[in-house]
Design a protein around this motif. Structure first.
Motif, PDB file in Angstrom:
ATOM      1  N   HIS A  40       0.994  -1.040   0.164  1.00  0.00           N
ATOM      2  CA  HIS A  40       0.463   0.014   0.071  1.00  0.00           C
ATOM      3  C   HIS A  40       0.868   1.328  -0.088  1.00  0.00           C
ATOM      4  N   VAL A  41       0.598   2.256  -0.976  1.00  0.00           N
ATOM      5  CA  VAL A  41       1.159   3.517  -1.477  1.00  0.00           C
ATOM      6  C   VAL A  41       0.410   4.848  -0.512  1.00  0.00           C
ATOM      7  N   GLY A  42       1.206   5.201  -0.199  1.00  0.00           N
ATOM      8  CA  GLY A  42       1.034   6.563   0.664  1.00  0.00           C
ATOM      9  C   GLY A  42       0.957   8.161   0.003  1.00  0.00           C
ATOM     10  N   VAL A  43       0.711   9.207   0.313  1.00  0.00           N
ATOM     11  CA  VAL A  43       0.945  10.194   0.088  1.00  0.00           C
ATOM     12  C   VAL A  43       0.921  11.614   0.715  1.00  0.00           C
ATOM     13  N   PHE A  44       1.641  11.952   1.639  1.00  0.00           N
ATOM     14  CA  PHE A  44       2.242  13.101   3.011  1.00  0.00           C
ATOM     15  C   PHE A  44       1.755  14.512   1.954  1.00  0.00           C
ATOM     16  N   ASP A  45       1.437  15.032   2.806  1.00  0.00           N
ATOM     17  CA  ASP A  45       1.602  17.024   3.096  1.00  0.00           C
ATOM     18  C   ASP A  45       1.824  16.597   4.380  1.00  0.00           C
TER      19      ASP A  45
END
Length: 143
Positions: A40-45
């Motif tokens: 699973h991949v997440g994009v965080f700001d």
């Protein structure tokens, strides 16, 4: 600062429910979420998770070689239009290259076709409809 990284399956559930399953009677936990080959991949700001995608080994009969399926890709309202989906796919593609995967495929919602085409996916076959609406099978070569 934007960061793309692997995350746990449970971290995807909030956005899956919020974006992909809102008012749709479908599970937010996928069969295969906890398989050893799934990631699973997440994009965080900063600390905020704004984009997700799940990648699981799943063969697509119409293609040769070894395949992964992209499931549950979503970007929050706040994260849309900022290139986070593209960053997520680039990160995942690099992971799939390491695994020597031939193709990545997905069941793309009709509203997301242009996004996938811009990211080198091609449509295969006719549209189909499920509880989430019209979809197309799409795939891209991993090289």
């Amino acid at each position: 600062m934007v960061l793309v990284k692997k995350i746990k399956a449970e971290e995807t559930y909030f956005l899956r429910k919020q974006i992909l399953r809102k008012n749709i009677d479908l599970p937010h936990e996928f069969e295969g979420d906890f398989n050893e080959n799934t990631f699973h991949v997440g994009v965080f700001d900063g600390e905020e998770l704004l984009g997700i995608g799940t990648f699981m080994q799943n063969n697509f009969e119409e293609l040769d070689g070894i395949h992964y399926q992209l499931r549950g890709m979503a970007t929050s309202e706040k994260g849309r239009g900022k290139g986070y989906g593209k960053l997520l796919l680039e990160f995942a593609t690099n992971e799939l290259v390491k695994l020597k995967i031939d193709y990545l495929w997905c069941n793309a919602r009709e509203v997301a076709i242009l996004f996938y085409e811009k990211n080198d996916f091609k449509i295969m076959g006719d549209s189909f409809i499920n509880k989430a609406g019209p979809h197309y099978k799409m795939y891209k070569s991993i090289d």
